[in-house]
Design an enzyme around this catalytic site. Structure first.
Site, short mmCIF file in Angstrom:
data_model
loop_
_atom_site.label_atom_id
_atom_site.label_comp_id
_atom_site.label_asym_id
_atom_site.label_seq_id
_atom_site.Cartn_x
_atom_site.Cartn_y
_atom_site.Cartn_z
N CYS A 1 0.78 -1.25 0.00
CA CYS A 1 0.00 0.00 0.00
C CYS A 1 0.81 1.29 0.00
O CYS A 1 0.47 2.23 -0.74
CB CYS A 1 -0.91 0.03 1.21
SG CYS A 1 -2.11 -1.24 1.17
N ARG B 1 15.31 1.98 3.18
CA ARG B 1 15.29 0.75 2.39
C ARG B 1 14.70 -0.39 3.22
O ARG B 1 15.21 -1.51 3.23
CB ARG B 1 16.70 0.42 1.86
CG ARG B 1 16.68 -0.59 0.73
CD ARG B 1 17.96 -0.63 -0.10
NE ARG B 1 19.15 -0.82 0.65
CZ ARG B 1 20.17 0.06 0.71
NH1 ARG B 1 20.13 1.18 0.00
NH2 ARG B 1 21.22 -0.18 1.46
N SER B 2 13.59 -0.09 3.93
CA SER B 2 12.93 -1.15 4.70
C SER B 2 12.22 -2.09 3.73
O SER B 2 11.90 -1.71 2.60
CB SER B 2 11.92 -0.56 5.68
OG SER B 2 10.79 -0.05 4.99
N ASP C 1 20.19 4.10 2.64
CA ASP C 1 19.91 3.66 4.01
C ASP C 1 21.19 3.81 4.83
O ASP C 1 22.24 4.20 4.29
CB ASP C 1 19.38 2.23 4.03
CG ASP C 1 18.45 2.00 5.23
OD1 ASP C 1 17.26 1.70 5.05
OD2 ASP C 1 18.91 2.15 6.39
P1 NAD Z 1 11.43 0.84 9.46
O1 NAD Z 1 11.87 1.25 10.81
O2 NAD Z 1 11.17 -0.59 9.14
O3 NAD Z 1 12.50 1.33 8.39
C1 NAD Z 1 13.13 2.57 8.43
C2 NAD Z 1 14.33 2.51 7.51
O4 NAD Z 1 14.94 3.80 7.50
C3 NAD Z 1 15.35 1.50 8.00
O5 NAD Z 1 15.78 0.73 6.90
C4 NAD Z 1 16.44 2.39 8.58
O6 NAD Z 1 17.72 1.81 8.53
C5 NAD Z 1 16.33 3.59 7.65
N1 NAD Z 1 17.00 4.77 8.18
C6 NAD Z 1 17.08 5.19 9.45
N2 NAD Z 1 17.84 6.31 9.52
C7 NAD Z 1 18.22 6.59 8.27
C8 NAD Z 1 19.02 7.61 7.69
N3 NAD Z 1 19.57 8.55 8.43
N4 NAD Z 1 19.22 7.59 6.34
C9 NAD Z 1 18.67 6.64 5.59
N5 NAD Z 1 17.91 5.64 6.08
C10 NAD Z 1 17.70 5.62 7.40
O7 NAD Z 1 10.17 1.73 9.13
P2 NAD Z 1 9.15 1.70 7.88
O8 NAD Z 1 8.08 0.69 8.10
O9 NAD Z 1 9.89 1.69 6.60
O10 NAD Z 1 8.48 3.12 8.10
C11 NAD Z 1 9.25 4.30 7.98
C12 NAD Z 1 8.39 5.49 8.28
O11 NAD Z 1 7.32 5.53 7.37
C13 NAD Z 1 7.78 5.48 9.68
O12 NAD Z 1 7.77 6.80 10.17
C14 NAD Z 1 6.38 4.98 9.44
O13 NAD Z 1 5.49 5.46 10.42
C15 NAD Z 1 6.10 5.56 8.10
N6 NAD Z 1 5.12 4.81 7.35
C16 NAD Z 1 4.17 5.54 6.78
C17 NAD Z 1 3.18 4.92 6.07
C18 NAD Z 1 2.15 5.78 5.44
O14 NAD Z 1 1.34 5.32 4.71
N7 NAD Z 1 2.20 7.05 5.69
C19 NAD Z 1 3.16 3.53 5.95
C20 NAD Z 1 4.20 2.79 6.51
C21 NAD Z 1 5.19 3.46 7.21
#
Ligand code: NAD
Length: 308
Positions: free
Chosen positions: A142, A177-178, A200
């Site tokens: 999504c 890159r999650s 990442d």
């Molecule tokens: P996650 O914690 O699984 O992944 C975050 C990624 O960012 C990790 O790979 C981490 O290593 C990387 N990261 C951290 N610091 C970094 C930096 N300085 N530079 C580059 N990369 C860095 O989280 P996720 O599930 O991918 O979610 C990320 C964000 O997106 C969260 O804030 C979440 O709430 C948001 N999110 C939003 C939606 C939406 O629809 N709005 C949906 C899912 C997630």
């Protein structure tokens, strides 16, 4: 300063209306069940939005608050319950590999989030249909799908170029890159023709279909470059770093950049509008619209209502 701010509510409106009309016209009542097994306030907020949007569009949404330890069993029960058309889980639950396992416990015919192994695999391999006769389009995760729809809405996808190649010529950075968002998003954008820098903490990779977009799906290369070197080349910068401490320096951005933030924290600096042509501060409402779109698709697959 002529930056235009595009709100997710604006992008999601036409999708919401279409879903609402479709449900009303066909007199159906698709049911979505959300499992909440964590105490994360962001998950609770997402659940509230989902509930509100579903009520507006005619989708039946049931939030089931349960303990972590009963989640797998509850997912299995919901897989077998014919009254449920879609299942979603608010992650993280355990974090790490156990969450990956749980994603694959959801039946692929009920996986509205598109996170089971088959759907993510198909994104990585640019496989667009679930079946050989190409009547069932794949479910796409999504949030990556929401980012694509936003890029289409604001015209980063070029409609003059054939479908499947419409990002050819664009350079895009994805900061995250999650496995849930950043990596599938980088893959989808590269499959559509873009050169994507995936950033990442452990380094920078480039996702492309090669010179002249000759490859059928993207390849990935590790590169020895810095954020300072790659960001000034990018037409679009998409951020998703889950901490308010992280800020993408405005000074690095190309003049006229398209800046999109999907993180729950503001990842761009306050002066972003001095450099960006278009700024999208959040994507959540489009994500919920995509969830409902996926639900309708799965409802039809379950009831064998695909166009033959
Ligand atoms: P996650 O914690 O699984 O992944 C975050 C990624 O960012 C990790 O790979 C981490 O290593 C990387 N990261 C951290 N610091 C970094 C930096 N300085 N530079 C580059 N990369 C860095 O989280 P996720 O599930 O991918 O979610 C990320 C964000 O997106 C969260 O804030 C979440 O709430 C948001 N999110 C939003 C939606 C939406 O629809 N709005 C949906 C899912 C997630």
């Amino acid at each position: 300063m002529s930056c235009k701010t595009i709100l997710a509510s604006k992008v999601s409106a036409s999708f919401r209306n279409q879903i609402k009309e479709d449900i009303k016209e066909r007199n159906i009542k698709p049911k979505l069940v959300g499992f909440l097994a964590n105490e994360d306030p962001a998950a609770m907020k997402y659940a509230e939005w989902t509930s509100k949007t579903c009520a507006e569009t005619g989708v039946e949404f049931e939030l089931r608050k349960i303990s972590k330890l009963e989640l797998e069993e509850k997912i299995t029960e919901a897989n077998d319950d014919k009254s449920i058309n879609g299942i979603m889980v608010y992650y993280p639950v355990f974090g790490g590999k156990q969450d990956l396992y749980l994603q694959s416990c959801v039946s692929e015919l009920k996986d509205v989030e598109g996170l089971c192994h088959k759907f993510v695999h198909n994104v990585y391999h640019n496989i667009r249909f679930m079946d050989e006769t190409e009547t069932m389009k794949c479910i796409i995760p999504c949030t990556p799908l929401a980012c694509v729809k936003i890029l289409e809405y604001i015209g980063v996808y070029n409609p003059v170029i054939p479908y499947g190649n419409r990002l050819y010529g664009r350079t895009i950075a994805v900061i995250n890159r999650s496995e849930i968002v950043g990596r599938p998003l980088a893959a989808m954008l590269a499959n559509d023709g873009a050169k994507v820098y995936s950033v990442d903490v452990n380094g920078i990779q480039v996702f492309t279909r090669g010179t002249g977009i000759k490859l059928a799906h993207h390849k990935v290369e590790d590169i020895d470059a810095t954020v300072e070197q790659i960001i000034p080349q990018c037409d679009v910068v998409i951020t998703g770093v889950p901490t308010p401490k992280y800020k993408m320096p405005t000074s690095l951005l190309k003049d006229g950049v398209v800046a999109i933030n999907f993180s729950s924290s503001a990842n761009f600096e306050d002066d972003i509008k001095t450099k960006a042509s278009i700024f999208v501060p959040s994507v959540g409402k489009v994500t919920v619209a995509m969830l409902e779109r996926n639900l309708l698709r799965l409802h039809d697959y379950q009831n064998d209502l695909t166009e033959k």
